[in-house]
Design a protein around this motif. Structure first.
Motif, mmCIF file in Angstrom:
data_model
loop_
_atom_site.group_PDB
_atom_site.id
_atom_site.type_symbol
_atom_site.label_atom_id
_atom_site.label_comp_id
_atom_site.label_asym_id
_atom_site.label_seq_id
_atom_site.Cartn_x
_atom_site.Cartn_y
_atom_site.Cartn_z
ATOM 1 N N MET A 26 0.704 -1.060 0.009
ATOM 2 C CA MET A 26 -0.092 0.119 0.033
ATOM 3 C C MET A 26 0.917 1.220 0.002
ATOM 4 S SD MET A 26 -3.457 -0.699 2.295
ATOM 5 C CE MET A 26 -3.978 0.778 1.655
ATOM 6 N N ALA A 27 1.917 1.090 0.651
ATOM 7 C CA ALA A 27 2.981 2.376 0.656
ATOM 8 C C ALA A 27 3.465 2.850 -0.681
ATOM 9 C CB ALA A 27 3.690 2.076 1.623
ATOM 10 N N ASP A 28 3.832 1.412 -1.513
ATOM 11 C CA ASP A 28 4.325 1.580 -2.639
ATOM 12 C C ASP A 28 3.267 2.225 -3.417
ATOM 13 O OD1 ASP A 28 6.906 0.561 -1.770
ATOM 14 O OD2 ASP A 28 6.454 -1.456 -2.409
ATOM 15 N N LEU A 29 2.042 1.752 -3.486
ATOM 16 C CA LEU A 29 0.860 2.191 -4.238
ATOM 17 C C LEU A 29 0.747 3.826 -4.169
ATOM 18 C CD1 LEU A 29 -1.828 -0.673 -3.897
ATOM 19 C CD2 LEU A 29 -0.785 0.243 -6.077
ATOM 20 N N LEU A 30 0.898 4.307 -2.932
ATOM 21 C CA LEU A 30 0.728 5.625 -2.645
ATOM 22 C C LEU A 30 1.770 6.327 -3.332
ATOM 23 C CD1 LEU A 30 -0.959 7.775 -1.240
ATOM 24 C CD2 LEU A 30 0.471 7.415 0.804
ATOM 25 N N ALA A 31 2.975 5.896 -3.216
ATOM 26 C CA ALA A 31 4.083 6.548 -3.851
ATOM 27 C C ALA A 31 3.888 6.367 -5.395
ATOM 28 C CB ALA A 31 5.354 5.787 -3.539
#
Length: 665
Positions: free
Chosen positions: A600-605
């Motif tokens: 999810m953090a990667d998706l937000l980035a």
């Protein structure tokens, strides 16, 4: 001739008479330290002749020196710490020199030099102190001049504490002349002198000494920007734990305590919530209820016959009984009245003097526990108006001993709105902006208003600002402004869903009493489904991976021949099994939570790199296969990103602004 008793006469015809008189007049206030220093030196001469090298005199003078110094320190207690220390040091130095001079002679050894250097120095320090305290225009202390102007003459400031945006002064009032009530009357004038808002200056009387008080000045309003809800304060905890609803102006948590605690000498709470339209009273109530529903041992009965679902809507799935019309509200009141004796009998049977967290657990005899009950009545003025102004009096007087807290919320708690007996039985109040001081007096005691509480200064201009006078709240905070948390709708949905499994249900004792009193009004009360965290309106359960089963349309209930199929009927026995296609193995494998958070953090980035300004839960749910977790889990993580500062609220529901991540060099 005794010249000291005669007035000073100057020759008006002398050429320097005018200048000399002026200089003498200006010098007189600074002469006492010098006269005292000279007197010590002169008196040492006969003392030396009488006590020279006398051992007995040495002992006596030493004891006198120590005693006088100690007496000076004790007598200086009402003054400031600096003045007290300065006085004690001066007396100690003077008596020490005098003792040595009396025993050895003023001209012995270094004593003459010590006198010629030390005496003028000490005298000069008192002159410097006096110069710094003098108001050049008024000729007196600046603080004293201010206090005199506001009617507090002879009042001394005995101590001061200054922290960022807050100054506290300890006041010693002249005994027998002024009291804390006089300070309270002077607060508006002090606010004008300090050039701050009226309720930025407050007074707290000393509980043990009527001649002492503490003055607090807060120059800037730190509550203006508000505070986002930080999340549950005790998730899964007991209702006996504090309910954190906001912050005070110094950042201290603003808390409510519902059950009583004999160890803390605290009674269970009945709460009066009051505030005019637009003051944020209802929003504060929702914030408190959002905390309550995260606890494991409490149920909520809530009523709002005026606004129905408008206020309580997001929390309805977590409320055991929601009365959203007048008929069901009347039934709820009767049910609570019937539950009081039933619950007190249960408590007595199991050896409890009052409700405590152990009551909610299975008892030693195997009987189920009894959770705490919060009876919350929004827009209670309508209920009182259409029933009786004494409708809540019995509950308010008897429910505390039964493990029930009553909360009555209305705009104006005047005698025309509710019985004074009811109001007297509601021992706690949470007061938001009011129209005038008279309205504020319906919910706040005179001593709280005298101490500086002024909800009428806010009116409806500062939603959420409030004063909390409640059981368990220290008196020093009663007149301190606070503000309830800003609670977004997404947080309410999350709290309702996240704690659904641990939330208590109505116990058999309360349920039997309620059913016996109002029958189907309780037994057939509306139970509201959990919210669909994906933003839809479906009412069905969601499986672990977010697969949703929807109701069939009416046409789908017809067979190929157009005949009606009863959806409740049992299916015919299976005669043959035909494999149409191999099982669908495309459902993603469940991913470890830590790995899913990284995804999810990667998706937000990635969203940020694409140039998006805002995102919502739906953007992440489009990647459920990649994340490998349920939609409700994803929605919860979006909320976590909001709480950790990676996302920020926007004016659009369900959309959050992306806060740029810090870049490393």
């Amino acid at each position: 001739m005794n010249q000291a008793a005669q007035p000073l006469q100057l020759d008006p015809n002398a050429h320097t008479g005018g200048v000399g008189e002026y200089l003498l007049h200006r010098a007189k206030p600074y002469l006492p330290p010098w006269l005292l220093a000279g007197g010590v030196g002169i008196f040492s001469l006969p003392a030396s002749a009488y006590w020279h090298q006398s051992a007995a005199a040495g002992v006596g003078l030493t004891l006198a020196s120590v005693g006088l110094t100690a007496a000076t320190w004790w007598a200086g207690k009402p003054t400031s710490q600096q003045r007290r220390l300065h006085s004690a040091v001066t007396v100690a130095a003077g008596t020490t020199w005098f003792t040595a001079a009396a025993l050895a002679g003023p001209a012995a050894g270094p004593l003459p030099s010590l006198f010629l250097i030390g005496a003028p120095t000490l005298a000069a320090t008192w002159n410097v102190r006096q110069l710094l305290r003098v108001n050049p225009e008024g000729g007196g202390s600046a603080d004293k001049g201010l206090l005199e102007k506001v009617g507090l003459a002879k009042t001394m400031v005995t101590g001061a504490s200054v922290v960022p945006n807050k100054a506290t002064f300890d006041l010693q009032l002249p005994a027998g002349e002024l009291t804390a009530d006089d300070v309270a009357k002077a607060l508006p004038k002090l606010a004008g002198a300090f050039r701050v808002a009226k309720n930025a200056v407050r007074m707290t009387p000393d509980a043990d000494d009527s001649s002492r008080a503490t003055l607090t000045v807060v120059p800037r309003d730190l509550l203006k920007s508000g505070a986002e809800h930080p999340g549950p304060s005790h998730p899964g905890g007991s209702i006996a734990d504090p309910i954190v609803v906001g912050i005070y102006e110094d950042g201290t948590p603003m808390v409510l305590w519902f059950p009583g605690d004999p160890a803390e000498h605290r009674n269970a709470m009945h709460l009066l919530m009051m505030g005019m339209t637009g003051s944020g009273k209802s929003e504060s109530g929702i914030t408190a209820l959002a905390e309550i529903i995260t606890r494991r041992d409490v149920i909520v009965f809530a009523s709002d016959p005026a606004k129905a679902e408008q206020t309580l809507g997001p929390l309805l799935p977590a409320i055991d009984w929601a009365a959203l019309d007048m008929e069901s509200t009347k039934a709820m009141i009767e049910a609570i009245k019937a539950a009081i004796p039933a619950r007190t009998s249960w408590l007595a049977k199991h050896g409890y003097k009052q409700w405590e967290p152990a009551c909610a657990k299975t008892q030693a005899d195997g009987s189920p526990g009894m959770p705490y009950l919060v009876a919350w009545f929004e827009e209670a003025a309508k209920t009182i108006r259409e029933t009786d102004d004494d409708v809540f009096t019995g509950i308010a007087q008897e429910a505390r001993s039964a493990g029930i807290s009553l909360v009555i919320s209305l705009q104006r708690a005047s005698g025309a709105q509710m019985s004074t007996d009811t109001r007297a039985s509601l021992g706690s109040s949470w007061v938001h902006g009011c129209r005038d001081e008279r309205d504020a007096g319906f919910a706040l005691a005179d001593e709280v208003l005298d101490a500086g509480a002024a909800p009428h200064a806010w009116k409806d201009k500062k939603p959420g600002y409030s004063y909390l006078v409640a059981n368990g709240v220290p008196e020093t905070f009663w007149a301190t402004p606070g503000r309830s948390f800003l609670t977004p709708a997404d947080y309410l949905d999350w709290a309702v869903t996240e704690f659904a499994d641990l939330r208590a249900t109505c116990d058999p004792v309360t349920a039997k009493a309620a059913a016996g009193a109002v029958g189907n009004a309780f037994l057939q009360r509306t139970r509201h489904p959990l919210p669909d965290t994906r933003g839809g309106n479906a009412e069905q359960d969601e499986d672990e991976y977010g697969a949703l089963y929807t109701d069939a349309d009416e046409e789908d209930a017809l067979d190929v021949e157009g005949e009606w199929i009863d959806p409740e009927a049992e299916l015919p026995p299976v005669r043959a099994v035909v494999e149409i296609a191999p099982p669908d193995d495309r459902r993603p494998a469940k991913v470890d939570p830590a790995e899913a958070r990284e995804i999810m953090a990667d998706l937000l980035a990635e969203f940020e790199d694409e140039g998006r300004d805002s995102v919502g839960p739906k953007d992440f749910m489009d990647h459920c296969d990649r994340i490998g977790r349920s939609r409700s889990w994803i929605s919860t993580q979006v909320k976590e990103m909001l709480l950790t500062g990676r996302l920020a609220e926007t004016h659009e529901a369900g959309r959050y602004r992306i806060v740029p991540a810090p870049r490393t060099a």
